[in-house]
Design an enzyme around this catalytic site. Structure first.
Site, PDB file in Angstrom:
ATOM      1  N   ALA A   1       0.834  -1.193   0.000  1.00 12.27           N
ATOM      2  CA  ALA A   1       0.000   0.000   0.000  1.00 12.27           C
ATOM      3  C   ALA A   1       0.871   1.246   0.000  1.00 12.27           C
ATOM      4  O   ALA A   1       2.043   1.207   0.368  1.00 12.27           O
ATOM      5  CB  ALA A   1      -0.919   0.006   1.228  1.00 12.27           C
ATOM      6  N   ASP A   2       0.272   2.355  -0.406  1.00 11.81           N
ATOM      7  CA  ASP A   2       0.948   3.644  -0.348  1.00 11.81           C
ATOM      8  C   ASP A   2      -0.116   4.717  -0.134  1.00 11.81           C
ATOM      9  O   ASP A   2      -1.151   4.709  -0.812  1.00 11.81           O
ATOM     10  CB  ASP A   2       1.730   3.923  -1.628  1.00 11.81           C
ATOM     11  CG  ASP A   2       2.727   5.053  -1.453  1.00 11.81           C
ATOM     12  OD1 ASP A   2       3.742   4.829  -0.769  1.00 11.81           O
ATOM     13  OD2 ASP A   2       2.493   6.151  -1.977  1.00 11.81           O
TER      14      ASP A   2
END
Length: 210
Positions: free
Chosen positions: A84-85
Site C-alpha cells: 500500500a501507499d
C-alpha cells in the site's frame, strides 16, 4: 467470515500498517517483508487526479513486485502479498492538484508544515488516498481508497499550530499530520474511511481478503 488464506505478507516498513492489519487478521499470521528498493516514483509535475491515481497504483504495484521477487526466491509464493501507499492531495485554484509528501528532514520542516496547515488545510477539504495492491498467486488486484478530510477554520488552526509543531508529530508523516494522534485536534470532518487516513483502509482490505 472466511479468509482466503491463513497467512498474509505485508510489504511495508510502516508499524501503523501492521497495527491496523492486525485488527482484522491474526498478528501471528502476518509476515512483514518490506520492499528492498526504497526509491519510489514521485508525483512531481502531476496536477490532475487521474495521473495521480495512476502513479499511486504504479507505486504500490512496484512495491508488490519487489516483495514477490524476494518471496519467490524462497519458494513460498502461495501466500497473499499486500502492499500500500498513502498520499495527501490538495487542490490549488491556480495550479490544480498537488501531492504533499513527508516534510523535509532538515530544520525547514516546521515552516513547510506551517505553510501546509495555514494555506492548504485550514478551513478547506483535502483528499487522503491509499493505493492497494494484493497478489494472490497469478492474480493481481489494485484499487484506491479515498477519504475527504476537512480542517477547522484558520483561526482555530493558527491557535494550536505552534503547539502542534512543538510535538514534532509531523516528522515522517505524509502531509505533516497524524489523525490518530495530536493532529486530530485540527480535524472538523472526515468523509470516508478513518483507517485510510491512518495508512490502511481496513474496509477495502477486508473485502479483498474475504
Amino acid at each position: 467470515m472466511n479468509m482466503k488464506s491463513d497467512k498474509i505478507i505485508l510489504g511495508s516498513r510502516s508499524p501503523r500498517r501492521k497495527e491496523l492489519l492486525s485488527q482484522i487478521f491474526p498478528e501471528a499470521s502476518i509476515e512483514i517483508i518490506p520492499p528492498q528498493d526504497s526509491e519510489e516514483a514521485g508525483f512531481d509535475q502531476l496536477c490532475d487526479l487521474e495521473s495521480i491515481r495512476q502513479r499511486l497504483i504504479s507505486i504500490c504495484t512496484t512495491k508488490n513486485d519487489d516483495v514477490y521477487r524476494q518471496v519467490n526466491q524462497s519458494g513460498a509464493i502461495s501466500t497473499p502479498i499486500l502492499t500500500a501507499d498513502t498520499i495527501v492531495v490538495i487542490k490549488r485554484p491556480d495550479s490544480g492538484y498537488h501531492v504533499l509528501g513527508q516534510p523535509p528532514t532538515g530544520p525547514e520542516w516546521k515552516q513547510t508544515v506551517r505553510n501546509w496547515f495555514l494555506d492548504a488545510y485550514a478551513g478547506k477539504t483535502h483528499r487522503v488516498m491509499t493505493g492497494l495492491c494484493l497478489r494472490e498467486g497469478e492474480q493481481l488486484i489494485t484499487e484506491i481508497a479515498q477519504t475527504l478530510v476537512t480542517f477547522h477554520d484558520r483561526d482555530t488552526v493558527d491557535r494550536h499550530l505552534e503547539w502542534y509543531l512543538s510535538t514534532e508529530e509531523s516528522v515522517g508523516k505524509a502531509g505533516g499530520y497524524a489523525v490518530q494522534g495530536a493532529g486530530s485536534v485540527f480535524v472538523n470532518r472526515i468523509e470516508g474511511s478513518l483507517s485510510n487516513v491512518v495508512g490502511l483502509p481496513l474496509e477495502n482490505v477486508l473485502r479483498l481478503l474475504t
